[in-house]
Design an enzyme around this catalytic site. Structure first.
Site, PDB file in Angstrom:
ATOM      1  CE1 TYR A 177      -4.212  -1.434  -0.298  1.00 24.80           C
ATOM      2  CE2 TYR A 177      -3.179  -3.145   1.034  1.00 24.80           C
ATOM      3  CZ  TYR A 177      -4.210  -2.725   0.207  1.00 24.80           C
ATOM      4  OH  TYR A 177      -5.222  -3.583  -0.128  1.00 24.80           O
TER       5      TYR A 177
ATOM      6  CB  VAL B 273      -8.161   2.891  -2.635  1.00 22.36           C
ATOM      7  CG1 VAL B 273      -9.118   1.864  -2.037  1.00 22.36           C
ATOM      8  CG2 VAL B 273      -7.074   2.186  -3.447  1.00 22.36           C
TER       9      VAL B 273
ATOM     10  CG  HIS C 201     -14.061  -1.288  -2.048  1.00 22.38           C
ATOM     11  ND1 HIS C 201     -13.984  -1.946  -3.269  1.00 22.38           N
ATOM     12  CD2 HIS C 201     -15.159  -1.793  -1.423  1.00 22.38           C
ATOM     13  CE1 HIS C 201     -14.994  -2.796  -3.376  1.00 22.38           C
ATOM     14  NE2 HIS C 201     -15.724  -2.723  -2.279  1.00 22.38           N
TER      15      HIS C 201
ATOM     16  CB  CYS D 190      -3.106   7.311  15.944  1.00 24.19           C
ATOM     17  SG  CYS D 190      -4.682   8.169  15.705  1.00 24.19           S
TER      18      CYS D 190
ATOM     19  N   GLY E 101     -16.183   0.700 -15.765  1.00 21.69           N
ATOM     20  CA  GLY E 101     -14.849   0.155 -15.505  1.00 21.69           C
ATOM     21  C   GLY E 101     -14.745  -0.781 -14.320  1.00 21.69           C
ATOM     22  CB  THR E 102     -16.476  -2.210 -11.860  1.00 23.25           C
ATOM     23  OG1 THR E 102     -16.393  -3.232 -10.863  1.00 23.25           O
ATOM     24  CG2 THR E 102     -17.918  -1.931 -12.189  1.00 23.25           C
ATOM     25  CB  SER E 103     -14.287  -7.239 -13.251  1.00 28.55           C
ATOM     26  OG  SER E 103     -14.134  -7.281 -11.829  1.00 28.55           O
TER      27      SER E 103
ATOM     28  CB  ALA F  17     -13.126   4.657 -19.083  1.00 28.57           C
TER      29      ALA F  17
HETATM   30  C1  BJW Z   1     -11.592  -0.725 -18.491  1.00 30.49           C
HETATM   31  C2  BJW Z   1     -10.426  -0.165 -18.949  1.00 30.49           C
HETATM   32  C3  BJW Z   1     -10.569   1.025 -19.628  1.00 30.49           C
HETATM   33  C4  BJW Z   1      -9.854  -1.949 -18.008  1.00 30.49           C
HETATM   34  N1  BJW Z   1     -11.780   1.555 -19.799  1.00 30.49           N
HETATM   35  N2  BJW Z   1     -12.794  -0.183 -18.680  1.00 30.49           N
HETATM   36  C5  BJW Z   1     -19.300 -15.563  -2.424  1.00 30.49           C
HETATM   37  C6  BJW Z   1     -20.298 -15.040  -3.238  1.00 30.49           C
HETATM   38  C7  BJW Z   1     -20.617 -13.671  -3.216  1.00 30.49           C
HETATM   39  C8  BJW Z   1     -19.917 -12.793  -2.389  1.00 30.49           C
HETATM   40  C9  BJW Z   1     -18.934 -13.338  -1.587  1.00 30.49           C
HETATM   41  C10 BJW Z   1     -18.631 -14.685  -1.619  1.00 30.49           C
HETATM   42  N3  BJW Z   1     -17.617 -14.897  -0.729  1.00 30.49           N
HETATM   43  C11 BJW Z   1     -17.279 -13.714  -0.161  1.00 30.49           C
HETATM   44  C12 BJW Z   1     -18.078 -12.760  -0.669  1.00 30.49           C
HETATM   45  C13 BJW Z   1     -18.030 -11.301  -0.363  1.00 30.49           C
HETATM   46  C14 BJW Z   1     -16.780 -10.656  -0.895  1.00 30.49           C
HETATM   47  C15 BJW Z   1     -16.687 -10.911  -2.390  1.00 30.49           C
HETATM   48  O1  BJW Z   1     -17.303 -10.242  -3.201  1.00 30.49           O
HETATM   49  N4  BJW Z   1     -15.860 -11.856  -2.816  1.00 30.49           N
HETATM   50  C16 BJW Z   1     -15.741 -12.169  -4.247  1.00 30.49           C
HETATM   51  C17 BJW Z   1     -14.300 -12.498  -4.562  1.00 30.49           C
HETATM   52  C18 BJW Z   1     -16.720 -13.283  -4.582  1.00 30.49           C
HETATM   53  N5  BJW Z   1     -16.922  -9.243  -0.630  1.00 30.49           N
HETATM   54  C19 BJW Z   1     -16.515  -8.723   0.514  1.00 30.49           C
HETATM   55  O2  BJW Z   1     -15.939  -9.387   1.374  1.00 30.49           O
HETATM   56  C20 BJW Z   1     -16.863  -7.279   0.742  1.00 30.49           C
HETATM   57  N6  BJW Z   1     -17.528  -7.117   1.993  1.00 30.49           N
HETATM   58  C21 BJW Z   1     -18.710  -7.648   2.225  1.00 30.49           C
HETATM   59  O3  BJW Z   1     -19.329  -8.296   1.393  1.00 30.49           O
HETATM   60  O4  BJW Z   1     -19.191  -7.363   3.487  1.00 30.49           O
HETATM   61  C22 BJW Z   1     -20.479  -7.876   3.835  1.00 30.49           C
HETATM   62  C23 BJW Z   1     -21.495  -6.774   3.833  1.00 30.49           C
HETATM   63  C24 BJW Z   1     -21.722  -6.055   2.676  1.00 30.49           C
HETATM   64  C25 BJW Z   1     -22.677  -5.061   2.664  1.00 30.49           C
HETATM   65  C26 BJW Z   1     -23.399  -4.758   3.777  1.00 30.49           C
HETATM   66  C27 BJW Z   1     -23.162  -5.461   4.953  1.00 30.49           C
HETATM   67  C28 BJW Z   1     -22.210  -6.489   4.969  1.00 30.49           C
HETATM   68  C29 BJW Z   1     -15.609  -6.420   0.769  1.00 30.49           C
HETATM   69  C30 BJW Z   1     -14.977  -6.335  -0.564  1.00 30.49           C
HETATM   70  C31 BJW Z   1     -13.672  -5.550  -0.465  1.00 30.49           C
HETATM   71  C32 BJW Z   1     -12.967  -5.470  -1.797  1.00 30.49           C
HETATM   72  N7  BJW Z   1     -11.690  -4.895  -1.605  1.00 30.49           N
HETATM   73  C33 BJW Z   1     -10.830  -4.666  -2.760  1.00 30.49           C
HETATM   74  C34 BJW Z   1      -9.449  -4.176  -2.247  1.00 30.49           C
HETATM   75  C35 BJW Z   1      -9.563  -2.712  -1.783  1.00 30.49           C
HETATM   76  C36 BJW Z   1      -8.261  -2.171  -1.353  1.00 30.49           C
HETATM   77  C37 BJW Z   1      -7.258  -2.124  -2.493  1.00 30.49           C
HETATM   78  O5  BJW Z   1      -7.461  -1.368  -3.474  1.00 30.49           O
HETATM   79  O6  BJW Z   1      -6.253  -2.817  -2.384  1.00 30.49           O
HETATM   80  O7  BJW Z   1     -11.410  -3.689  -3.642  1.00 30.49           O
HETATM   81  S1  BJW Z   1     -10.692  -6.099  -3.793  1.00 30.49           S
HETATM   82  C38 BJW Z   1     -10.592  -5.207  -5.330  1.00 30.49           C
HETATM   83  O8  BJW Z   1     -11.711  -5.565  -6.172  1.00 30.49           O
HETATM   84  C39 BJW Z   1     -10.772  -3.723  -4.942  1.00 30.49           C
HETATM   85  C40 BJW Z   1     -11.710  -3.246  -6.024  1.00 30.49           C
HETATM   86  O9  BJW Z   1     -12.379  -2.083  -5.588  1.00 30.49           O
HETATM   87  C41 BJW Z   1     -12.604  -4.427  -6.235  1.00 30.49           C
HETATM   88  C42 BJW Z   1     -13.326  -4.437  -7.564  1.00 30.49           C
HETATM   89  O10 BJW Z   1     -12.415  -4.488  -8.621  1.00 30.49           O
HETATM   90  P1  BJW Z   1     -12.728  -3.669  -9.961  1.00 30.49           P
HETATM   91  O11 BJW Z   1     -12.681  -2.215  -9.678  1.00 30.49           O
HETATM   92  O12 BJW Z   1     -13.946  -4.189 -10.592  1.00 30.49           O
HETATM   93  O13 BJW Z   1     -11.412  -4.014 -10.825  1.00 30.49           O
HETATM   94  P2  BJW Z   1     -11.139  -5.257 -11.792  1.00 30.49           P
HETATM   95  O14 BJW Z   1      -9.683  -5.291 -12.051  1.00 30.49           O
HETATM   96  O15 BJW Z   1     -11.752  -6.485 -11.262  1.00 30.49           O
HETATM   97  O16 BJW Z   1     -11.913  -4.896 -13.132  1.00 30.49           O
HETATM   98  C43 BJW Z   1     -11.522  -3.794 -13.942  1.00 30.49           C
HETATM   99  C44 BJW Z   1     -12.502  -3.686 -15.105  1.00 30.49           C
HETATM  100  O17 BJW Z   1     -12.151  -2.533 -15.847  1.00 30.49           O
HETATM  101  C45 BJW Z   1     -12.442  -4.889 -16.083  1.00 30.49           C
HETATM  102  O18 BJW Z   1     -13.763  -5.336 -16.356  1.00 30.49           O
HETATM  103  C46 BJW Z   1     -11.808  -4.303 -17.346  1.00 30.49           C
HETATM  104  O19 BJW Z   1     -12.361  -4.839 -18.549  1.00 30.49           O
HETATM  105  C47 BJW Z   1     -12.183  -2.844 -17.225  1.00 30.49           C
HETATM  106  N8  BJW Z   1     -11.216  -1.965 -17.849  1.00 30.49           N
HETATM  107  N9  BJW Z   1      -9.365  -1.037 -18.601  1.00 30.49           N
HETATM  108  C48 BJW Z   1     -12.858   0.871 -19.303  1.00 30.49           C
HETATM  109  N10 BJW Z   1      -9.469   1.630 -20.145  1.00 30.49           N
END
Ligand code: BJW
Length: 236
Positions: A52, A89, A105, A132, A171-173, A215
């Site tokens: 980070y 972030v 996030h 802190c 831009g999210t998967s 995007a």
């Molecule tokens: C372009 C482009 C260009 C490229 N133009 N486009 C089983 C089933 C369902 C859910 C779960 C499960 N087991 C566990 C869970 C829950 C879990 C989860 O979802 N797990 C999955 C793996 C299944 N989720 C959690 O644990 C979350 N908490 C939770 O559910 O709490 C319970 C609760 C919720 C609500 C109320 C009450 C209780 C927490 C999730 C935390 C995610 N954290 C991260 C890390 C953050 C810190 C860091 O940055 O290091 O967040 S993980 C990572 O993924 C990060 C991102 O924000 C997140 C999403 O990724 P994103 O942004 O979609 O990126 P990519 O790389 O995946 O996709 C990029 C896209 O852009 C692609 O499609 C490209 O095509 C496109 N692209 N270039 C336009 N130029």
């Protein structure tokens, strides 16, 4: 017309911020489980801090792109009728001029104290374990949401989506919940839904309309279209 925009890593990709799951993505060289869970942080805090700290430092080398600027322009036009919910972030939305941004996030430029809960604006490294500023405890962690933790602002997001006319995902998967489920929430409440993404996402078939490309091209074009022809007016 009320508009809710969800953004993910793809909107910052053309600014030079790596996405997570694309071929040259951020996690290609890192085991997700090694850095993105509280358990991993407890087991190997130095590795997590290095990861980070490097990403926070890299923010100084990147700039908002035309997609971020287009969303700022949309906010200028429709004000409070727009909410940008970002999974990112980085701070590129704010640097483009957006003010109505919810970082579900967390943020790289924030450090959370595990002792007192304070969220401190933070621009330096955390790996050397600074105290802190609020309580002095040496328990600052990156203020980001890891797997198994509850994202920020869920009540506000749920309310915004329930009252939105248009939900746009950029831009999210669609691989990570709860964000991946927002489109269904929007549809249940009668919103029109649109995906703007480089490629088909996990949830493309759920959207009323989906446009695929960079995007920096799709978002400015969509904002022009919305402000030009669709009668979107503040409070309208
Ligand atoms: C372009 C482009 C260009 C490229 N133009 N486009 C089983 C089933 C369902 C859910 C779960 C499960 N087991 C566990 C869970 C829950 C879990 C989860 O979802 N797990 C999955 C793996 C299944 N989720 C959690 O644990 C979350 N908490 C939770 O559910 O709490 C319970 C609760 C919720 C609500 C109320 C009450 C209780 C927490 C999730 C935390 C995610 N954290 C991260 C890390 C953050 C810190 C860091 O940055 O290091 O967040 S993980 C990572 O993924 C990060 C991102 O924000 C997140 C999403 O990724 P994103 O942004 O979609 O990126 P990519 O790389 O995946 O996709 C990029 C896209 O852009 C692609 O499609 C490209 O095509 C496109 N692209 N270039 C336009 N130029």
């Amino acid at each position: 017309m009320k508009v809710t925009v969800l953004t993910g890593a793809g909107i910052s990709a053309e600014s030079g911020v790596p996405t997570f799951r694309d071929a040259d993505g951020l996690w290609e060289g890192h085991d997700v489980e090694e850095v993105a869970t509280p358990e991993a942080y407890a087991a190997r805090p130095d590795v997590v801090h290095r990861f980070y700290d490097a990403r926070r430092a890299a923010l100084a080398t990147v700039h908002p792109n035309p997609a971020h600027h287009a969303l700022a322009r949309l906010e200028e036009a429709i004000g409070d009728d727009l909410l940008v919910v970002t999974q990112n972030v980085d701070d590129l939305h704010e640097r483009a001029g957006s003010t109505r941004v919810l970082h579900m996030h967390g943020e790289l430029r924030s450090a959370r104290c595990e002792a007192c809960g304070a969220r401190n604006r933070w621009h330096d490294d955390l790996g050397h374990r600074p105290p802190c500023p609020r309580c002095g405890a040496v328990e600052l962690r990156p203020d980001v949401v890891w797997f198994g933790e509850i994202p920020y602002g869920m009540d506000r997001i749920a309310t915004a989506i329930a009252g939105t006319d248009l939900f746009v995902s950029i831009g999210t998967s669609g691989a990570v919940y709860p964000a991946a489920g927002f489109v269904q929430h929007a549809l249940r409440h009668g919103a029109t839904t649109l995906e703007l993404n480089l490629a088909r996402s996990n949830g493309t078939c759920l959207f009323d309309d989906a446009r695929h490309g960079p995007a920096t091209e799709l978002v400015p074009a969509w904002v022009d279209e919305l402000l030009g022809g669709q009668g979107v007016r503040r409070g309208g």
